[in-house]
Enzyme design. Structure first.
Site, PDB file in Angstrom:
ATOM      1  N   ARG A  74      31.219 -27.769 -18.694  1.00  0.00           N
ATOM      2  CA  ARG A  74      29.756 -27.672 -18.566  1.00  0.00           C
ATOM      3  C   ARG A  74      29.151 -29.028 -18.200  1.00  0.00           C
ATOM      4  O   ARG A  74      27.994 -29.302 -18.470  1.00  0.00           O
ATOM      5  CB  ARG A  74      29.135 -27.151 -19.871  1.00  0.00           C
TER       6      ARG A  74
ATOM      7  N   CYS B 108      25.795 -33.530 -26.756  1.00  0.00           N
ATOM      8  CA  CYS B 108      27.059 -33.698 -27.478  1.00  0.00           C
ATOM      9  C   CYS B 108      27.131 -35.128 -28.022  1.00  0.00           C
ATOM     10  O   CYS B 108      26.454 -36.030 -27.520  1.00  0.00           O
ATOM     11  CB  CYS B 108      28.242 -33.472 -26.541  1.00  0.00           C
TER      12      CYS B 108
ATOM     13  N   ASP C 104      39.558 -25.813 -17.129  1.00  0.00           N
ATOM     14  CA  ASP C 104      38.579 -25.136 -16.278  1.00  0.00           C
ATOM     15  C   ASP C 104      38.217 -26.068 -15.126  1.00  0.00           C
ATOM     16  O   ASP C 104      37.946 -27.256 -15.343  1.00  0.00           O
ATOM     17  CB  ASP C 104      37.326 -24.784 -17.085  1.00  0.00           C
TER      18      ASP C 104
ATOM     19  N   CYS D  88      34.851 -31.894 -19.012  1.00  0.00           N
ATOM     20  CA  CYS D  88      34.027 -30.815 -19.573  1.00  0.00           C
ATOM     21  C   CYS D  88      33.675 -29.767 -18.517  1.00  0.00           C
ATOM     22  O   CYS D  88      33.226 -30.106 -17.420  1.00  0.00           O
ATOM     23  CB  CYS D  88      32.748 -31.410 -20.153  1.00  0.00           C
TER      24      CYS D  88
ATOM     25  N   CYS E 106      33.087 -35.439 -22.606  1.00  0.00           N
ATOM     26  CA  CYS E 106      34.457 -35.412 -22.109  1.00  0.00           C
ATOM     27  C   CYS E 106      34.432 -35.424 -20.584  1.00  0.00           C
ATOM     28  O   CYS E 106      33.648 -34.708 -19.964  1.00  0.00           O
ATOM     29  CB  CYS E 106      35.180 -34.168 -22.620  1.00  0.00           C
TER      30      CYS E 106
ATOM     31  N   ARG F   4      31.014  -9.887 -29.085  1.00  0.00           N
ATOM     32  CA  ARG F   4      30.641 -11.254 -29.446  1.00  0.00           C
ATOM     33  C   ARG F   4      29.815 -11.872 -28.329  1.00  0.00           C
ATOM     34  O   ARG F   4      29.888 -11.435 -27.179  1.00  0.00           O
ATOM     35  CB  ARG F   4      31.878 -12.094 -29.748  1.00  0.00           C
TER      36      ARG F   4
ATOM     37  N   ASP G 211      40.451 -19.303 -18.960  1.00  0.00           N
ATOM     38  CA  ASP G 211      39.161 -18.630 -18.854  1.00  0.00           C
ATOM     39  C   ASP G 211      38.948 -18.253 -17.398  1.00  0.00           C
ATOM     40  O   ASP G 211      38.865 -19.130 -16.531  1.00  0.00           O
ATOM     41  CB  ASP G 211      38.034 -19.555 -19.330  1.00  0.00           C
TER      42      ASP G 211
ATOM     43  N   ARG H 261      29.587 -11.933 -22.720  1.00  0.00           N
ATOM     44  CA  ARG H 261      30.686 -11.534 -21.836  1.00  0.00           C
ATOM     45  C   ARG H 261      31.534 -10.440 -22.481  1.00  0.00           C
ATOM     46  O   ARG H 261      31.908  -9.475 -21.845  1.00  0.00           O
ATOM     47  CB  ARG H 261      31.527 -12.767 -21.509  1.00  0.00           C
ATOM     48  N   TYR H 262      31.873 -10.617 -23.731  1.00  0.00           N
ATOM     49  CA  TYR H 262      32.689  -9.643 -24.459  1.00  0.00           C
ATOM     50  C   TYR H 262      31.779  -8.664 -25.188  1.00  0.00           C
ATOM     51  O   TYR H 262      30.704  -9.042 -25.655  1.00  0.00           O
ATOM     52  CB  TYR H 262      33.587 -10.356 -25.478  1.00  0.00           C
TER      53      TYR H 262
ATOM     54  N   LYS I  22      39.022 -14.713 -21.361  1.00  0.00           N
ATOM     55  CA  LYS I  22      40.221 -15.519 -21.582  1.00  0.00           C
ATOM     56  C   LYS I  22      41.478 -14.655 -21.451  1.00  0.00           C
ATOM     57  O   LYS I  22      41.623 -13.659 -22.158  1.00  0.00           O
ATOM     58  CB  LYS I  22      40.182 -16.164 -22.962  1.00  0.00           C
TER      59      LYS I  22
END
Length: 366
Positions: free
Chosen positions: A129, A120, A289, A127, A124, A111, A326, A107-108, A333
């Site tokens: 995702r 994981c 998000d 989450c 959570c 990076r 985001d 995206r950037y 962000k």
């Protein structure tokens, strides 16, 4: 169809400190006293759609006697997860349009993310995702991982590789070491960053072999996800110390602003102070998000700005994270403030934390 991870992705048997079983089913959560029997049907319905996992370390942090326990709220399934509110989407940060090859998000300009797996230690309930993560899939095959690393090698604009997922510290030490070594050998990669829940959610996984896997001649940053001060248990502090002494000398903290978990100035202050005591620099405080079924966690941006404003001057600047959203269109962000300066009456007015609305001795906008 996922048919299991490559052999060296499967971790070795846990050391004694990690003995105990991760709870994944509604029946297990009820037997452990974490959910009432009356919640069985709803918890089973949630678990059928979204992954559930509570490690022994996280279970020990929960207070079953507290119906508003902030640790339990983050991990225990709730029927509200099955209700999708307006504005909630399966890809709330728009990763998909920025995926040049499987496992990479670019995206950037300078990076890119590398997602070697989508498993994981815990899942959570907020989450972003949550539609993709789970314990039984998402590990890149050797060919897919090679293709992703090849992309990093032939993209000279990328200076920072960010391992996320899923949780990269769920990889076997051998496979993680191979990824770090390969990235470290790329001339234009200056920084290797990893985002992980493992140090606080499954600290026994931070073995000497895992720490050695992070060794590199590049700058290695580990960004630890924690949302409440109690997550920095004695075991977590030991795991962070091992990481600090080993390959990941630079530790950062990221958190999500969550209703019922850390949505007060006192809770945020305690969290950021706990991070600093663990030698973890608060880095990001994320606005939630909008993934499906997460509305119960949302704190309005105006309230988040007010909370951060209240903390300014109350805690050291070292404890001050960047409060960010985001963008749901993939724009990256955006800092959310709060603001402490405004141009008014021909001069800058600064709302200094210790003396409000003082006139700054500064010229106008020109």
């Amino acid at each position: 169809m996922f048919d299991g991870p490559p052999p060296d992705t499967v971790p070795a048997p846990p050391p004694p400190a990690r003995r105990g079983r991760t709870l994944r089913a509604a029946a297990e959560l009820i037997a452990a006293g974490l959910l009432p029997e009356a919640a069985r049907a709803e918890a089973e319905a949630v678990a059928a759609r979204y992954a559930v996992a509570v490690t022994p370390a996280v279970r020990r942090l929960m207070d079953p006697a507290d119906p508003a326990d902030p640790i339990a709220r983050q991990y225990l399934p709730d029927a509200a997860e099955l209700r999708t509110a307006p504005g909630e989407t399966a890809d709330p940060t728009a990763d998909a349009p920025f995926t040049p090859v499987k496992g990479v998000v670019h995206r950037y300009p300078d990076r890119a993310l590398l997602k070697p797996l989508l498993a994981c230690p815990v899942y959570c309930r907020f989450c972003f995702r949550r539609e993709a993560v789970g314990p039984d899939g998402g590990v890149l095959s050797e060919a897919e991982l090679d293709a992703a690393l090849d992309w990093f090698e032939r993209t000279p604009s990328v200076r920072e590789a960010i391992l996320t997922g899923g949780d990269p510290l769920m990889l076997s030490p051998r496979r993680l070491a191979r990824i770090v070594e390969r990235l470290s050998a790329v001339p234009h990669i200056e920084i290797v960053r990893l985002h992980s829940r493992v140090p606080v959610a499954d600290p026994g996984r931070v073995t000497p072999a895992l720490v050695r896997a992070l060794e590199s001649d590049r700058a290695v940053f580990l960004c630890v996800h924690a949302n409440h001060a109690r997550e920095f248990s004695p075991e977590a502090l030991e795991a962070l110390a091992r990481l600090r002494r080993g390959g990941a000398a630079s530790l950062l903290g990221q958190s999500v602003l969550l209703r019922g978990v850390n949505d007060s100035a006192d809770a945020l202050e305690a969290l950021f102070r706990a991070m600093l005591a663990a030698r973890v620099k608060p880095y990001y405080l994320h606005q939630l998000d909008r993934a499906p079924g997460t509305a119960r966690f949302e704190v309005p941006i105006a309230e988040g700005r007010a909370l951060l404003r209240e903390l300014r001057g109350r805690v050291s600047g070292l404890a001050w994270p960047t409060y960010v959203l985001d963008s749901p269109d993939g724009g990256g962000k955006a800092p959310l403030g709060p603001d402490f300066a405004r141009f008014e009456g021909g001069e800058w007015r600064v709302d200094a934390p210790l003396r409000r609305a003082a006139a700054a001795d500064a010229p106008g906008p020109g």
